[in-house]
Write a protein that holds these residues in place. Sequence first.
Motif, PDB file in Angstrom:
ATOM      1  N   ILE A 101       0.803  -1.217   0.000  1.00 51.34           N
ATOM      2  CA  ILE A 101       0.000   0.000   0.000  1.00 51.34           C
ATOM      3  C   ILE A 101       0.843   1.278   0.000  1.00 51.34           C
ATOM      4  O   ILE A 101       0.352   2.344  -0.352  1.00 51.34           O
ATOM      5  N   ILE A 102       2.124   1.166   0.412  1.00 51.14           N
ATOM      6  CA  ILE A 102       2.968   2.363   0.482  1.00 51.14           C
ATOM      7  C   ILE A 102       4.323   2.162  -0.200  1.00 51.14           C
ATOM      8  O   ILE A 102       4.725   2.942  -1.059  1.00 51.14           O
ATOM      9  N   GLY A 103       5.014   1.091   0.210  1.00 54.87           N
ATOM     10  CA  GLY A 103       6.407   0.899  -0.207  1.00 54.87           C
ATOM     11  C   GLY A 103       6.631   0.881  -1.695  1.00 54.87           C
ATOM     12  O   GLY A 103       7.556   1.536  -2.203  1.00 54.87           O
ATOM     13  N   ARG A 104       5.806   0.170  -2.434  1.00 53.31           N
ATOM     14  CA  ARG A 104       6.042   0.052  -3.878  1.00 53.31           C
ATOM     15  C   ARG A 104       5.854   1.386  -4.580  1.00 53.31           C
ATOM     16  O   ARG A 104       6.484   1.645  -5.607  1.00 53.31           O
ATOM     17  N   PHE A 105       5.004   2.262  -4.042  1.00 55.58           N
ATOM     18  CA  PHE A 105       4.825   3.579  -4.653  1.00 55.58           C
ATOM     19  C   PHE A 105       6.063   4.442  -4.438  1.00 55.58           C
ATOM     20  O   PHE A 105       6.470   5.195  -5.318  1.00 55.58           O
ATOM     21  N   GLY A 106       6.674   4.316  -3.246  1.00 58.07           N
ATOM     22  CA  GLY A 106       7.899   5.064  -2.978  1.00 58.07           C
ATOM     23  C   GLY A 106       9.056   4.583  -3.825  1.00 58.07           C
ATOM     24  O   GLY A 106       9.820   5.389  -4.380  1.00 58.07           O
ATOM     25  N   LEU A 107       9.179   3.258  -3.969  1.00 54.87           N
ATOM     26  CA  LEU A 107      10.252   2.704  -4.797  1.00 54.87           C
ATOM     27  C   LEU A 107      10.102   3.123  -6.252  1.00 54.87           C
ATOM     28  O   LEU A 107      11.091   3.295  -6.964  1.00 54.87           O
ATOM     29  N   ALA A 108       8.864   3.290  -6.684  1.00 58.67           N
ATOM     30  CA  ALA A 108       8.617   3.698  -8.071  1.00 58.67           C
ATOM     31  C   ALA A 108       9.231   5.045  -8.381  1.00 58.67           C
ATOM     32  O   ALA A 108       9.573   5.341  -9.532  1.00 58.67           O
ATOM     33  N   LYS A 109       9.374   5.878  -7.379  1.00 61.13           N
ATOM     34  CA  LYS A 109       9.885   7.224  -7.598  1.00 61.13           C
ATOM     35  C   LYS A 109      11.392   7.336  -7.367  1.00 61.13           C
ATOM     36  O   LYS A 109      11.936   8.433  -7.317  1.00 61.13           O
ATOM     37  N   LEU A 110      12.061   6.200  -7.214  1.00 55.96           N
ATOM     38  CA  LEU A 110      13.513   6.209  -7.060  1.00 55.96           C
ATOM     39  C   LEU A 110      14.235   6.043  -8.393  1.00 55.96           C
ATOM     40  O   LEU A 110      15.443   6.225  -8.473  1.00 55.96           O
ATOM     41  N   PHE A 111      13.506   5.656  -9.429  1.00 54.08           N
ATOM     42  CA  PHE A 111      14.126   5.404 -10.732  1.00 54.08           C
ATOM     43  C   PHE A 111      14.199   6.685 -11.564  1.00 54.08           C
ATOM     44  O   PHE A 111      13.266   7.485 -11.577  1.00 54.08           O
ATOM     45  N   TYR A 112      15.304   6.853 -12.249  1.00 55.33           N
ATOM     46  CA  TYR A 112      15.457   7.972 -13.174  1.00 55.33           C
ATOM     47  C   TYR A 112      16.499   7.581 -14.220  1.00 55.33           C
ATOM     48  O   TYR A 112      17.241   6.608 -14.047  1.00 55.33           O
TER      49      TYR A 112
END
Length: 267
Positions: A205-216
């Motif tokens: 519910i939270i972690g995967r959304f945060g990890l999604a924003k670590l990629f660039y």
Amino acid sequence: MKENTRDPQSAYGSAVLYFFSGTGNSLRTAKKIASFLNVPGTTTINIRYSKYIIISKQNNPITGMIFPTHGFTAPWAVIRFALSLPRGNGSKAFITVTRGGTRPFGIFFLPGLSGSASFIIAFILLLKGYRIQGIAEIDMPSNWMSLHWGLHRKNQDYIFTKSEKKIRTFAERIAAGKHYLLTLNNCIEFIAGCALLPVSFLYLIIGRFGLAKLFYANNRCTGCGLCARECPVGAIIMKGAIHPRPYWTFSCESCMHCMGYCPEKAV
């Protein structure tokens, strides 16, 4: 979609294997299972295309789900796909989860931990009328590339060889119509999965959304768009008319397919 046309003895008339794979470990496992199952007409389907096959009980089918561990549980894309499957009507099913094993310094082997991954999917399939024939957790080379460097080729080969023995044992037992449920490893994973349920819940519910924003993408990015086209869940969009660059949305499952397959190593 790929069919295995081998024609040996088996307890089943057909097999459909659904897999989800980011860096390739679960794809490799699905192919091995298909070859060892020895079920004529075995079909493997990548769930990225969100398609399933409605199979008739008349040919005594078996359904397999093969996928990696994310946050000590099943990826949301796999959970969603399992929920979308048609009713099993008493047909057999099995679950195979890949987890990140490692061999630090080439001295000893450390198995991975899949937690609740297999049991959540098994529970969903039970509710949909399937009968669970087997559950197996397969150690593959740990590939969390955003956290650590890759394993040495020698250590990868060691883990691949070790995993192939277990895959063969599991697949041949399933093909023979036998169960593969009450194993020591499954008991350990069940206990660990229960203990880690809060972690897994928070990840979903939270972690995967945060990890999604670590990629660039760094300056090596050429804007080819391969990452967006090949993303297993369609989570990457290209932005910019003159110099397009990838942008990761909240649909990202952090499977690292983009990182592993970028020709410029720009992710």
